[in-house]
Design a protein around this motif. Structure first.
Motif, PDB file in Angstrom:
ATOM      1  N   UNK A  68     -48.642  54.038  77.160  1.00  0.00           N
ATOM      2  CA  UNK A  68     -49.724  52.889  76.684  1.00  0.00           C
ATOM      3  C   UNK A  68     -49.631  52.241  75.145  1.00  0.00           C
ATOM      4  N   UNK A  69     -49.169  52.979  74.439  1.00  0.00           N
ATOM      5  CA  UNK A  69     -49.070  52.519  72.933  1.00  0.00           C
ATOM      6  C   UNK A  69     -47.864  52.079  72.375  1.00  0.00           C
ATOM      7  N   UNK A  70     -46.746  52.240  73.555  1.00  0.00           N
ATOM      8  CA  UNK A  70     -45.308  52.171  73.065  1.00  0.00           C
ATOM      9  C   UNK A  70     -45.090  50.786  72.630  1.00  0.00           C
ATOM     10  N   UNK A  71     -44.232  50.643  71.765  1.00  0.00           N
ATOM     11  CA  UNK A  71     -43.654  49.291  71.267  1.00  0.00           C
ATOM     12  C   UNK A  71     -42.636  48.885  72.330  1.00  0.00           C
ATOM     13  N   UNK A  72     -42.900  47.940  73.361  1.00  0.00           N
ATOM     14  CA  UNK A  72     -41.837  47.471  74.330  1.00  0.00           C
ATOM     15  C   UNK A  72     -41.250  46.156  74.091  1.00  0.00           C
ATOM     16  N   UNK A  73     -40.043  46.188  74.094  1.00  0.00           N
ATOM     17  CA  UNK A  73     -39.054  44.858  73.748  1.00  0.00           C
ATOM     18  C   UNK A  73     -39.316  43.936  74.770  1.00  0.00           C
ATOM     19  N   UNK A  74     -39.006  44.240  75.945  1.00  0.00           N
ATOM     20  CA  UNK A  74     -39.211  43.479  77.036  1.00  0.00           C
ATOM     21  C   UNK A  74     -40.428  43.252  77.731  1.00  0.00           C
ATOM     22  N   UNK A  75     -41.157  42.073  77.490  1.00  0.00           N
ATOM     23  CA  UNK A  75     -42.707  41.924  77.794  1.00  0.00           C
ATOM     24  C   UNK A  75     -42.783  41.962  79.399  1.00  0.00           C
ATOM     25  N   UNK A  76     -41.795  42.107  80.263  1.00  0.00           N
ATOM     26  CA  UNK A  76     -41.863  42.269  81.627  1.00  0.00           C
ATOM     27  C   UNK A  76     -42.572  43.778  82.072  1.00  0.00           C
ATOM     28  N   UNK A  77     -42.136  44.610  81.124  1.00  0.00           N
ATOM     29  CA  UNK A  77     -42.270  46.178  81.330  1.00  0.00           C
ATOM     30  C   UNK A  77     -43.781  46.462  80.766  1.00  0.00           C
ATOM     31  N   UNK A  78     -44.528  45.411  80.360  1.00  0.00           N
ATOM     32  CA  UNK A  78     -45.902  45.794  80.210  1.00  0.00           C
ATOM     33  C   UNK A  78     -46.797  45.832  81.794  1.00  0.00           C
ATOM     34  N   UNK A  79     -45.942  45.506  82.589  1.00  0.00           N
ATOM     35  CA  UNK A  79     -46.503  45.475  83.947  1.00  0.00           C
ATOM     36  C   UNK A  79     -46.653  47.055  84.387  1.00  0.00           C
ATOM     37  N   UNK A  80     -47.512  47.621  84.778  1.00  0.00           N
ATOM     38  CA  UNK A  80     -47.707  49.036  85.135  1.00  0.00           C
ATOM     39  C   UNK A  80     -46.780  49.641  86.118  1.00  0.00           C
ATOM     40  N   UNK A  81     -46.491  48.642  87.205  1.00  0.00           N
ATOM     41  CA  UNK A  81     -45.507  48.871  88.160  1.00  0.00           C
ATOM     42  C   UNK A  81     -44.026  49.413  87.819  1.00  0.00           C
ATOM     43  N   UNK A  82     -43.762  49.223  86.652  1.00  0.00           N
ATOM     44  CA  UNK A  82     -42.283  49.678  85.996  1.00  0.00           C
ATOM     45  C   UNK A  82     -42.351  51.203  85.814  1.00  0.00           C
ATOM     46  N   UNK A  83     -43.686  51.716  85.668  1.00  0.00           N
ATOM     47  CA  UNK A  83     -43.744  53.231  85.427  1.00  0.00           C
ATOM     48  C   UNK A  83     -43.387  53.744  86.759  1.00  0.00           C
ATOM     49  N   UNK A  84     -44.127  53.418  87.715  1.00  0.00           N
ATOM     50  CA  UNK A  84     -43.681  53.817  88.835  1.00  0.00           C
ATOM     51  C   UNK A  84     -41.968  53.981  89.457  1.00  0.00           C
ATOM     52  N   UNK A  85     -41.686  52.618  89.129  1.00  0.00           N
ATOM     53  CA  UNK A  85     -40.107  52.721  89.313  1.00  0.00           C
ATOM     54  C   UNK A  85     -39.507  53.511  88.458  1.00  0.00           C
ATOM     55  N   UNK A  86     -39.768  53.744  87.394  1.00  0.00           N
ATOM     56  CA  UNK A  86     -39.334  54.658  86.422  1.00  0.00           C
ATOM     57  C   UNK A  86     -38.873  56.003  87.022  1.00  0.00           C
ATOM     58  N   UNK A  87     -40.321  56.364  87.491  1.00  0.00           N
ATOM     59  CA  UNK A  87     -40.462  58.026  88.179  1.00  0.00           C
ATOM     60  C   UNK A  87     -39.681  58.063  89.171  1.00  0.00           C
ATOM     61  N   UNK A  88     -39.523  57.018  90.093  1.00  0.00           N
ATOM     62  CA  UNK A  88     -38.651  57.080  91.294  1.00  0.00           C
ATOM     63  C   UNK A  88     -37.029  57.338  90.721  1.00  0.00           C
ATOM     64  N   UNK A  89     -36.763  56.537  89.974  1.00  0.00           N
ATOM     65  CA  UNK A  89     -35.450  56.916  89.346  1.00  0.00           C
ATOM     66  C   UNK A  89     -35.195  58.084  88.758  1.00  0.00           C
ATOM     67  N   UNK A  90     -36.117  58.707  88.024  1.00  0.00           N
ATOM     68  CA  UNK A  90     -36.041  60.038  87.412  1.00  0.00           C
ATOM     69  C   UNK A  90     -35.950  61.126  88.692  1.00  0.00           C
ATOM     70  N   UNK A  91     -36.734  60.909  89.464  1.00  0.00           N
ATOM     71  CA  UNK A  91     -36.649  61.984  90.636  1.00  0.00           C
ATOM     72  C   UNK A  91     -35.516  61.789  91.291  1.00  0.00           C
ATOM     73  N   UNK A  92     -34.928  60.803  91.687  1.00  0.00           N
ATOM     74  CA  UNK A  92     -33.740  60.755  92.258  1.00  0.00           C
ATOM     75  C   UNK A  92     -32.448  60.870  91.512  1.00  0.00           C
TER      76      UNK A  92
END
Length: 224
Positions: A68-92
């Protein structure tokens, strides 16, 4: 979707690569391709270089701080859906971005020289890279010319990595290593320049624009 023969843009879409990360890989590849297109040195595997650079950071979403408080360089990644995509990648693919990139690349290509180039990219030891093949040096140098905002000087890029990652890695915290990498980075740059007919430090905007239009349609084949 089969990945046997698709454009790189199709592949980025398939793996849900964030827009900012796509842009980074396109710009890095553009620099590598510019060097390849103006190369007059010993024979090099240009196809392997371009393919490796287009794929070299496929798994990097895994290591991004999306808290939540991270400095994110790509503004697109502020969308919370990317956290779900990230977790799927980590799982796989696991928690290592580098290992994930290699696993993802192996789903797309079987070409050993290209996979070796991807696996060998390591900005923490430019002395070692300076002793590797021309293909290795071109790939690493291209990546060492791009900061989050676009193309930069080699010196600025290495300083940027040190500043952003020193709290994450003892290697990047080491100021002596930073100085050493700048010395050997310059050695790589000078060696590449000696083997090209164009100025690799200052790339004309018209060439940048042309490559960035062309590259998304680059075809990646299983045996690329």
């Amino acid at each position: 979707m089969t990945l046997n023969s698709r454009t790189i843009q199709d592949i980025y879409n398939h793996f849900q690569i964030p827009p900012g990360l796509q842009k980074h890989m396109y710009i890095v590849t553009m620099i590598g391709k510019y060097i390849c297109d103006s190369w007059q040195g010993p024979s090099i595997n240009k196809k392997a270089i371009v393919t490796a650079l287009l794929l070299h950071d496929l798994g990097n979403l895994i290591k991004f701080d999306l808290s939540e408080n991270a400095v994110i360089l790509d503004p697109t990644l502020h969308d919370s859906s990317w956290r779900g995509i990230q977790q799927k990648l980590i799982k796989k693919y696991g928690t290592s971005a580098h290992k994930a990139t290699l696993k993802m690349a192996k789903e797309i290509i079987t070409d050993s020289p290209t996979l070796k180039l991807i696996d060998a990219m390591d900005a923490t030891n430019l002395e070692k890279i300076s002793q590797e093949s021309w293909e290795h040096q071109i790939c690493e140098y291209a990546d060492m010319r791009v900061i989050p905002n676009g193309i930069s000087s080699l010196d600025k890029r290495l300083t940027d990595i040190h500043d952003r990652y020193q709290h994450l890695s003892p290697d990047w915290e080491d100021k002596e290593l930073l100085t050493k990498n700048k010395i050997f980075g310059k050695k790589i740059e000078d060696s590449l320049q000696e083997n090209t007919i164009e100025n690799i430090i200052f790339i004309p905007q018209r060439k940048i624009d042309s490559y960035l239009i062309e590259l998304p349609q680059y075809i990646i084949k299983k045996d690329n």
